[in-house]
Design a protein around this motif. Sequence first.
Motif, PDB file in Angstrom:
ATOM      1  N   HIS A 112       0.946  -0.978  -0.638  1.00 11.87           N
ATOM      2  CA  HIS A 112       0.124  -0.073   0.096  1.00 11.87           C
ATOM      3  C   HIS A 112       0.568   1.149   0.120  1.00 11.87           C
ATOM      4  O   HIS A 112       0.876   1.719   0.967  1.00 11.87           O
ATOM      5  CB  HIS A 112      -1.628  -0.024   1.276  1.00 11.87           C
ATOM      6  CG  HIS A 112      -2.053  -1.000   1.257  1.00 11.87           C
ATOM      7  ND1 HIS A 112      -1.799  -1.994   1.683  1.00 11.87           N
ATOM      8  CD2 HIS A 112      -3.898  -0.942   0.523  1.00 11.87           C
ATOM      9  CE1 HIS A 112      -2.358  -3.061   1.577  1.00 11.87           C
ATOM     10  NE2 HIS A 112      -3.449  -2.535   0.790  1.00 11.87           N
ATOM     11  N   ALA A 113       1.928   1.501  -0.987  1.00 10.13           N
ATOM     12  CA  ALA A 113       3.263   2.519  -0.425  1.00 10.13           C
ATOM     13  C   ALA A 113       2.079   3.836  -1.442  1.00 10.13           C
ATOM     14  O   ALA A 113       2.335   4.496  -1.114  1.00 10.13           O
ATOM     15  CB  ALA A 113       4.517   2.437  -1.555  1.00 10.13           C
ATOM     16  N   LYS A 114       1.541   3.681  -2.426  1.00  9.33           N
ATOM     17  CA  LYS A 114       0.999   4.540  -2.872  1.00  9.33           C
ATOM     18  C   LYS A 114      -0.491   5.675  -1.558  1.00  9.33           C
ATOM     19  O   LYS A 114      -0.751   6.087  -2.338  1.00  9.33           O
ATOM     20  CB  LYS A 114      -0.016   3.919  -3.879  1.00  9.33           C
ATOM     21  CG  LYS A 114       0.191   2.973  -4.961  1.00  9.33           C
ATOM     22  CD  LYS A 114      -0.876   2.901  -6.509  1.00  9.33           C
ATOM     23  CE  LYS A 114      -1.516   1.960  -6.626  1.00  9.33           C
ATOM     24  NZ  LYS A 114      -1.151   0.178  -5.820  1.00  9.33           N
ATOM     25  N   CYS A 115      -0.660   4.430  -0.704  1.00  9.52           N
ATOM     26  CA  CYS A 115      -1.973   4.698  -0.076  1.00  9.52           C
ATOM     27  C   CYS A 115      -0.687   5.959   0.908  1.00  9.52           C
ATOM     28  O   CYS A 115      -1.527   6.944   0.937  1.00  9.52           O
ATOM     29  CB  CYS A 115      -2.560   3.680   0.778  1.00  9.52           C
ATOM     30  SG  CYS A 115      -3.255   3.091   0.180  1.00  9.52           S
ATOM     31  N   TYR A 116       0.531   5.522   1.938  1.00  7.53           N
ATOM     32  CA  TYR A 116       1.548   6.455   2.316  1.00  7.53           C
ATOM     33  C   TYR A 116       1.561   7.312   1.084  1.00  7.53           C
ATOM     34  O   TYR A 116       1.888   8.661   1.820  1.00  7.53           O
ATOM     35  CB  TYR A 116       2.290   5.789   3.126  1.00  7.53           C
ATOM     36  CG  TYR A 116       1.827   4.594   3.856  1.00  7.53           C
ATOM     37  CD1 TYR A 116       1.917   5.236   5.078  1.00  7.53           C
ATOM     38  CD2 TYR A 116       1.181   3.408   3.566  1.00  7.53           C
ATOM     39  CE1 TYR A 116       0.868   4.622   6.637  1.00  7.53           C
ATOM     40  CE2 TYR A 116       1.115   2.035   4.601  1.00  7.53           C
ATOM     41  CZ  TYR A 116       0.575   3.196   5.694  1.00  7.53           C
ATOM     42  OH  TYR A 116       0.364   2.498   6.590  1.00  7.53           O
ATOM     43  N   LEU A 117       2.686   7.678   0.329  1.00 10.89           N
ATOM     44  CA  LEU A 117       2.501   8.483  -0.650  1.00 10.89           C
ATOM     45  C   LEU A 117       0.994   9.528  -0.057  1.00 10.89           C
ATOM     46  O   LEU A 117       1.358  10.685  -0.829  1.00 10.89           O
ATOM     47  CB  LEU A 117       2.865   8.343  -2.559  1.00 10.89           C
ATOM     48  CG  LEU A 117       3.675   9.015  -3.177  1.00 10.89           C
ATOM     49  CD1 LEU A 117       4.591   9.539  -2.543  1.00 10.89           C
ATOM     50  CD2 LEU A 117       3.572   8.824  -4.600  1.00 10.89           C
TER      51      LEU A 117
END
Length: 437
Positions: free
Chosen positions: A215-220
């Motif tokens: 879920h790197a996109k969510c944290y970005l």
Amino acid sequence: IEQGSLEAADAILQDLLTIRSDRDRYYFGVDALFSRHPDIVSRLSADAPGLLWTLLEGLVWRSRTVEGGRRRAVYFCRHILVCENGKHASVIDDLCKRGDPKLVCHPMVAHLIDLVWAKVARRTFFFRNATLMMALVLYTLSQAVFDTTIVAGADGGGSESLASRVVVVACRCFVYLVFLPSHLASHITLGLHEHRIGHVRRFGCIRVPAHVPKHAKCYLLAVLLCLMIALDPVVHCLGHSPLLTQHCEAGEAIEPIYTVPSMIGTLNLYLLASDFSVFNIRIAAFALMFGRVLSEVLLFLLGFAVLLLAFATAGAASKARVHGFETIVECAFTMLDIFMGTAHDEDVEAMAENPKIRVVVTAFFILSTVYLLNLLVAQLASAYNSTFVDIIGFARLKRGGKVVEAMELTSRARWEGFVESLRLDAPMRFCEGDVGM
């Protein structure tokens, strides 16, 4: 299985899952198998994945007779869906974690995933991600549609109107104060839970919850939205007139910096919205195909950049003193314009007058247009052909993952109502002339 006798285990599974009859009594070992080994699917997935297909085939009964061009089939899926305590089983989760695209295309697995998706998971998934879609719409309205710099207001030609300012601020407030906190809360809660149970991944000496890389996109997106709050021109113009304006000295100074996270955040939101492709398997397969062949495009861009740098350096080393070819940077931009077909006439005429530059540019154009572009087409075709066979399976794996997440959030009463609607305890008739094998 523990002793490595997989052929014997295969024979035992086939024998247990064979329907036998004695007058009006039928014998089928599926209940005994799952009662003694409730974790049979996870055990097979870990130790003997080749036997999973045998197990799934044994849970399907197919009639030998054809009626109206169709053959009747019965799926014995009770133990795949429901545990002994009435809760949802972890079988679909185990099969999806296996990551085998062919396995999830088995008729029974595909049917169960689609059934649970249609009856239970789809609504849960939609309402869980409704704020994302609403944030995407309002974010687009506030950043690209209701741009107060181009809206002509009622108070003068070209000036920003009060209505446009209110709309922009209201949209941004929803994104900043409603979507961002809920977005952060869900991921922080999941991260704390995974850290508490020890489900973490190591990156050197750093330990992070296991879901973070996925879920790197969510944290970005969360980081970008926090930056946008700090850099928002409206915030920097508070106290200036007119009300809610973003055109004051401080706002106009910070606006060029603010637009950078704004642009990246727009692309990130649309990337997150691509999860809605699971509503249709063909659309999900297309989206996955797009992502899987993207690596070939990146390889092409890398090769093109190296080729452009090499010929730009050669052009600058020629000391031709031609406009547009005097430095490496000028050569690179001029050659890029030639490749894109947007070169200025004076640059083309100057190139034609110098034989050394003409040779360099001609060689670059042939290698980039004739060789690299055709190589890209061949790479895309090869990647597409190698991936197309399993792409539907990967799409079903993606939907299966969403189904598992939605089942965790489904209430006990709603799940029990769904299970009762399936009438799993109702006797199923065999067709006339069938022996049940």
